[in-house]
Write a protein that holds these residues in place. Structure first.
Motif, PDB file in Angstrom:
ATOM      1  N   GLY A   1       4.923  12.642  -2.939  1.00 27.40           N
ATOM      2  CA  GLY A   1       4.817  12.682  -1.486  1.00 27.40           C
ATOM      3  C   GLY A   1       5.534  11.537  -0.805  1.00 27.40           C
ATOM      4  O   GLY A   1       6.439  10.905  -1.371  1.00 27.40           O
ATOM      5  N   HIS A   2       5.107  11.257   0.419  1.00 27.80           N
ATOM      6  CA  HIS A   2       5.721  10.208   1.223  1.00 27.80           C
ATOM      7  C   HIS A   2       4.638   9.419   1.939  1.00 27.80           C
ATOM      8  O   HIS A   2       3.641   9.986   2.397  1.00 27.80           O
ATOM      9  N   ALA A   3       4.822   8.101   2.018  1.00 30.58           N
ATOM     10  CA  ALA A   3       3.849   7.226   2.680  1.00 30.58           C
ATOM     11  C   ALA A   3       4.533   6.401   3.755  1.00 30.58           C
ATOM     12  O   ALA A   3       5.682   5.973   3.596  1.00 30.58           O
TER      13      ALA A   3
ATOM     14  N   ASP B   1      -2.884   0.700  -8.538  1.00 33.94           N
ATOM     15  CA  ASP B   1      -3.501  -0.368  -7.748  1.00 33.94           C
ATOM     16  C   ASP B   1      -2.808  -1.679  -8.121  1.00 33.94           C
ATOM     17  O   ASP B   1      -3.084  -2.269  -9.166  1.00 33.94           O
ATOM     18  N   ILE B   2      -1.915  -2.132  -7.263  1.00 31.67           N
ATOM     19  CA  ILE B   2      -1.064  -3.282  -7.593  1.00 31.67           C
ATOM     20  C   ILE B   2      -1.869  -4.567  -7.713  1.00 31.67           C
ATOM     21  O   ILE B   2      -1.602  -5.398  -8.591  1.00 31.67           O
TER      22      ILE B   2
ATOM     23  N   PRO C   1       0.787  -1.242   0.000  1.00 26.37           N
ATOM     24  CA  PRO C   1       0.000   0.000   0.000  1.00 26.37           C
ATOM     25  C   PRO C   1       0.817   1.288   0.000  1.00 26.37           C
ATOM     26  O   PRO C   1       0.349   2.312  -0.515  1.00 26.37           O
ATOM     27  N   VAL C   2       2.040   1.283   0.572  1.00 27.91           N
ATOM     28  CA  VAL C   2       2.798   2.535   0.553  1.00 27.91           C
ATOM     29  C   VAL C   2       3.226   2.886  -0.870  1.00 27.91           C
ATOM     30  O   VAL C   2       3.297   4.068  -1.234  1.00 27.91           O
TER      31      VAL C   2
ATOM     32  N   ALA D   1      -3.952  -5.659  11.043  1.00 25.31           N
ATOM     33  CA  ALA D   1      -4.287  -4.449  10.288  1.00 25.31           C
ATOM     34  C   ALA D   1      -3.021  -3.767   9.808  1.00 25.31           C
ATOM     35  O   ALA D   1      -1.918  -4.010  10.308  1.00 25.31           O
ATOM     36  N   LYS D   2      -3.206  -2.886   8.829  1.00 25.31           N
ATOM     37  CA  LYS D   2      -2.138  -2.013   8.360  1.00 25.31           C
ATOM     38  C   LYS D   2      -2.718  -0.606   8.274  1.00 25.31           C
ATOM     39  O   LYS D   2      -3.764  -0.403   7.652  1.00 25.31           O
ATOM     40  N   ILE D   3      -2.060   0.323   8.921  1.00 23.94           N
ATOM     41  CA  ILE D   3      -2.449   1.722   8.822  1.00 23.94           C
ATOM     42  C   ILE D   3      -1.452   2.409   7.897  1.00 23.94           C
ATOM     43  O   ILE D   3      -0.244   2.339   8.110  1.00 23.94           O
ATOM     44  N   ILE D   4      -1.964   3.063   6.867  1.00 19.92           N
ATOM     45  CA  ILE D   4      -1.123   3.713   5.868  1.00 19.92           C
ATOM     46  C   ILE D   4      -1.494   5.190   5.797  1.00 19.92           C
ATOM     47  O   ILE D   4      -2.680   5.530   5.690  1.00 19.92           O
TER      48      ILE D   4
END
Length: 461
Positions: free
Chosen positions: A329-331, A304-305, A295-296, A384-387
């Motif tokens: 930007g940056h993720a 969308d991979i 997701p990053v 979970a993953k928070i992005i």
């Protein structure tokens, strides 16, 4: 399409199927029949009991479920059978399109020794190292030839840090070899390990690749995955910062060159280790699947991979050129695990009584959690993953800190609290870290009082 996985990645694939207008069929173990992924899928098939070996890791049961449901394709996600050539071959033999490379390419890329040999053949630096060890005597001879302690013993098959041992003195070599080989045999059914010099100050940099059946290979920039504990990634970022532009360009070019040499098709990740003291890099491995941290890359590229994986499997050409790829930007991504950092990161399965993660502009949450969700004790503890995505790294780290501080999780312990501490750490927030920073600097320096004063809601109690 059969979704041959569970948890947050199963939810992610099901949503991609919805976007592509594809009917999703989800396999579940008995422990996951009431999961969020099961509620979202068009069809659900229970293929076995909670034990992964009798459900998610059974090639025969997975393929039979696909055949019974009339599936045209199968997406393996990550983990479980995602890098098993036997699953790919079974799909090929039964007329099921596997979302990924061929069985032969997966075999070549999945064996670290074969992949390293391929990398060497096209001029990609791999560092000094052995071509495989069969017994302890081989290890001793190889170490004498390398003569550059510390050394790193690594499993030829598999990954995730299993079978890896740092050896700092010749007297510790035999014990380290036995430990690595035994762990590799238990984890991957293959006890082959090899030796290579250990880089003391390193950054873990990986490049996302997409390749189609028409010969097009593109990279989507690189990710920095240096925030690790026991070789397990905790926080990932994209793009990398603080590395020379010329070095980054060479790393990206190496990833594309390797994918081309393998005749790779699908999504892949080429992993490299950067020696920050020498501004050099060596190839580590190629992962023939989608990564947890994809997701990053999606955040900074807009690609969308998962959907691209599906389109590639349908025979479509990539719709963009390398020049079209813009890194904006940056993720930052935090992997949220059901673990208690104050108890040695022990897993904490149970029922989630409250699940509230704030969302808004530039915030994405990939999860299978909700109020009342059950975290079973049988599988990986990732829940979970928070992005977050922002114009700069400084803003992205600050935004992640805000999200973590306002998150409310009850019923189980999670890693949210300690990840908030990391975001607020002045070293992490201002300086690119190395792979040993978390274990050698942050965790030892984390005082008991800091843990005790952390708000209970962010600690998941």
């Amino acid at each position: 399409m059969l979704v041959a996985n569970r948890g947050e990645i199963a939810v992610r694939i099901i949503r991609a199927c919805f976007d592509e207008g594809i009917e999703s069929v989800l396999i579940v173990s008995a422990a996951d029949r009431d999961s969020l992924a099961a509620r979202l899928a068009d069809e659900v098939v229970v293929i076995g009991p909670a034990s992964a070996t009798e459900s998610y890791l059974s090639v025969s049961r997975v393929v039979q479920a696909a055949l019974n449901a009339g599936c045209d394709a199968l997406h393996p996600g990550y983990g479980f059978l995602s890098e098993r050539p036997t699953l790919v071959k079974a799909c090929e033999e039964n007329g099921i399109t596997f979302i990924g490379p061929s069985a032969e390419v997966m075999r070549e890329s999945g064996d670290k020794l074969l992949a390293r040999a391929m990398a060497e053949s096209v001029g990609i630096p791999t560092g000094k190292g052995t071509v495989g060890l069969l017994d302890a005597e081989d290890a001793i001879r190889a170490a004498d030839e390398l003569n550059c302690y510390p050394l790193l013993l690594k499993a030829s098959a598999g990954g995730g840090g299993r079978g890896m041992t740092i050896v700092r003195h010749p007297d510790d070599l035999l014990e380290g070899f036995n430990r690595s080989s035994t762990e590799a045999e238990r984890a991957f059914g293959d006890g082959t390990v090899y030796l290579e010099p250990y880089i003391e100050k390193a950054r873990h940099i990986e490049v996302q690749i997409l390749a189609d059946t028409h010969g097009n290979v593109r990279h989507l920039g690189e990710r920095d995955c240096s925030a690790q504990r026991r070789y397990q990634k905790i926080i990932e970022e994209a793009p990398s910062v603080g590395l020379p532009e010329a070095l980054v360009a060479r790393i990206r070019e190496a990833a594309v060159k390797l994918a081309i040499s393998l005749h790779y098709v699908g999504a892949a990740t080429c992993e490299f280790l950067v020696d920050v003291q020498r501004d050099s890099f060596v190839f580590l491995e190629l992962n023939a699947r989608v990564q947890v941290e994809h997701p990053v890359t999606e955040a900074i590229t807009g690609v969308d991979i998962i959907r691209e994986q599906i389109r590639i499997a349908r025979g479509e050409a990539l719709s963009f050129s390398q020049e079209d790829v813009r890194l904006t930007g940056h993720a930052v991504e935090c992997r949220i695990n059901a673990e208690n950092p104050d108890s040695g990161f022990l897993p904490t399965p149970g029922t989630v009584t409250e699940w509230t993660i704030p969302q808004g502009s530039g915030v994405r949450v990939d999860t299978y959690m909700c109020n009342g969700a059950v975290v079973p004790p049988y599988y990986d503890s990732l829940i979970a993953k928070i992005i977050v995505h922002a114009p700069t790294r400084e803003e992205a780290v600050a935004k992640m800190a805000t999200v973590l501080a306002k998150s409310r999780v009850r019923g189980i312990s999670t890693t949210i609290g300690i990840q908030l501490e990391i975001m607020n750490d002045p070293t992490f927030s201002t300086t690119p870290i190395t792979t040993k920073w978390l274990e050698e600097s942050f965790l030892p320096g984390r005082s008991a009082s800091n843990a005790a004063t952390m708000p209970s809601t962010t600690r998941g109690n």
